[in-house]
Write a protein that holds these residues in place. Structure first.
Motif, short mmCIF file in Angstrom:
data_model
loop_
_atom_site.label_atom_id
_atom_site.label_comp_id
_atom_site.label_asym_id
_atom_site.label_seq_id
_atom_site.Cartn_x
_atom_site.Cartn_y
_atom_site.Cartn_z
N ASP A 1 21.58 35.51 -8.93
CA ASP A 1 20.47 34.88 -9.64
C ASP A 1 19.18 35.60 -9.30
N LYS B 1 16.36 33.01 -7.92
CA LYS B 1 16.64 32.51 -6.57
C LYS B 1 16.74 33.64 -5.55
N CYS C 1 19.39 35.59 -4.87
CA CYS C 1 20.57 35.39 -4.05
C CYS C 1 21.81 35.91 -4.76
N TRP D 1 20.56 36.22 0.63
CA TRP D 1 19.30 35.71 0.07
C TRP D 1 18.17 36.59 0.56
N GLY E 1 12.72 34.16 -2.66
CA GLY E 1 13.63 33.37 -3.46
C GLY E 1 13.45 31.89 -3.16
N THR E 2 14.12 31.04 -3.91
CA THR E 2 14.03 29.60 -3.66
C THR E 2 14.66 29.26 -2.32
N ASN F 1 16.79 26.98 -1.31
CA ASN F 1 18.01 26.16 -1.26
C ASN F 1 19.23 26.97 -0.85
N TYR F 2 19.03 28.01 -0.05
CA TYR F 2 20.14 28.88 0.35
C TYR F 2 21.19 28.15 1.18
N ASP G 1 23.34 26.28 -1.19
CA ASP G 1 24.23 27.19 -1.92
C ASP G 1 25.47 27.51 -1.09
#
Length: 247
Positions: A53, A56, A58, A71, A75-76, A78-79, A82
């Motif tokens: 993505d 993100k 990642c 990641w 990036g966002t 929420n790794y 994920d």
């Protein structure tokens, strides 16, 4: 008033789960990866699947003997979720019963307003022995240094790297997954990460893992490992930051 300490910035996160190869893997690969959501793009050559993505920043790569998540900075955040999702779906879907190794690695930079020589001297004094036989090896002083230690904390193993870092050195140590984590039609996104690097910083590389020649790691332990490793990295990071900068 308590001294305000500089804040570590996470620049790269990697999770890896290694397992024994099984020929049946290829019959299960596509149905397993189709259950994963949250990735806008994918690539396969029938031997692996890469889900990635650009927003993100990642990538989740699934191969015959390992699945890994990478990641990159900006990036966002929420790794962890994920990876948790991958651990909930992939082991049962790929019929993985045990793991050979689990690894959780985070690489940080702590920006500093000091000159490189100043932070290098501080790290030299705090992490290297100052006994005369050792200091005599460098009669004009230590111009650069790194501290590398491997040990254990209960059932988990730990590798820590600490050192002063100049901006131009950072790409040699923090390897960005440019192809899959940054959109090729938006080169400014990748360039902005490189331009964000501080002129001088402290580099911290904290790798938590579990492995062994004799042990097999049950697949259902992986989620527990993820939580324990995340907590351990944050604890070690706090300890190191305070040790370096508090006095």
């Amino acid at each position: 008033m308590a001294k305000k300490l500089p804040q570590p910035i996470l620049h790269r996160f990697t999770f890896q789960a290694n397992y024994k190869p099984n020929l049946k893997f290829y019959d299960l690969l596509y149905s397993a990866t189709q259950k994963l959501s949250g990735y806008e793009h994918w690539e396969t050559n029938r031997l692996y699947v890469f889900l990635h993505d650009y927003e993100k920043h990642c990538t989740l790569a699934v191969r015959h003997n390992i699945f890994s998540y990478e990641w990159d900075y900006s990036g966002t955040d929420n790794y962890i979720n994920d990876v948790r999702g991958a651990l909930e779906i992939l082991p049962p879907s790929l019929e993985i019963k045990t793991f050979k190794r689990l690894g959780f690695r985070q690489q940080f930079l702590i920006p500093t307003n000091m000159r490189f020589e100043e932070i290098n001297n501080i790290l030299n004094l705090k992490f290297l022995a100052q006994d005369e036989p050792l200091t005599n090896l460098f009669p004009s002083g230590v111009n650069d240094m790194s501290y590398v230690a491997v040990g254990s904390d209960h059932e988990l193993e730990l590798r820590v790297v600490v050192g002063p870092m100049k901006r131009k050195e950072i790409p040699n140590h923090i390897k960005i997954t440019q192809k899959y984590n940054f959109a090729p039609d938006k080169p400014s996104n990748y360039a902005s990460v490189l331009s964000s690097y501080p002129e001088v910083s402290v580099y911290l590389d904290i790798d938590v893992f579990r492995q062994g020649e004799e042990i097999e790691i049950p697949a259902d332990y992986a989620l527990s490992f993820l939580e324990k490793a995340d907590t351990m990295v944050q604890d070690k990071l706090t300890t190191l930051r305070e040790y370096i900068f508090a006095k």
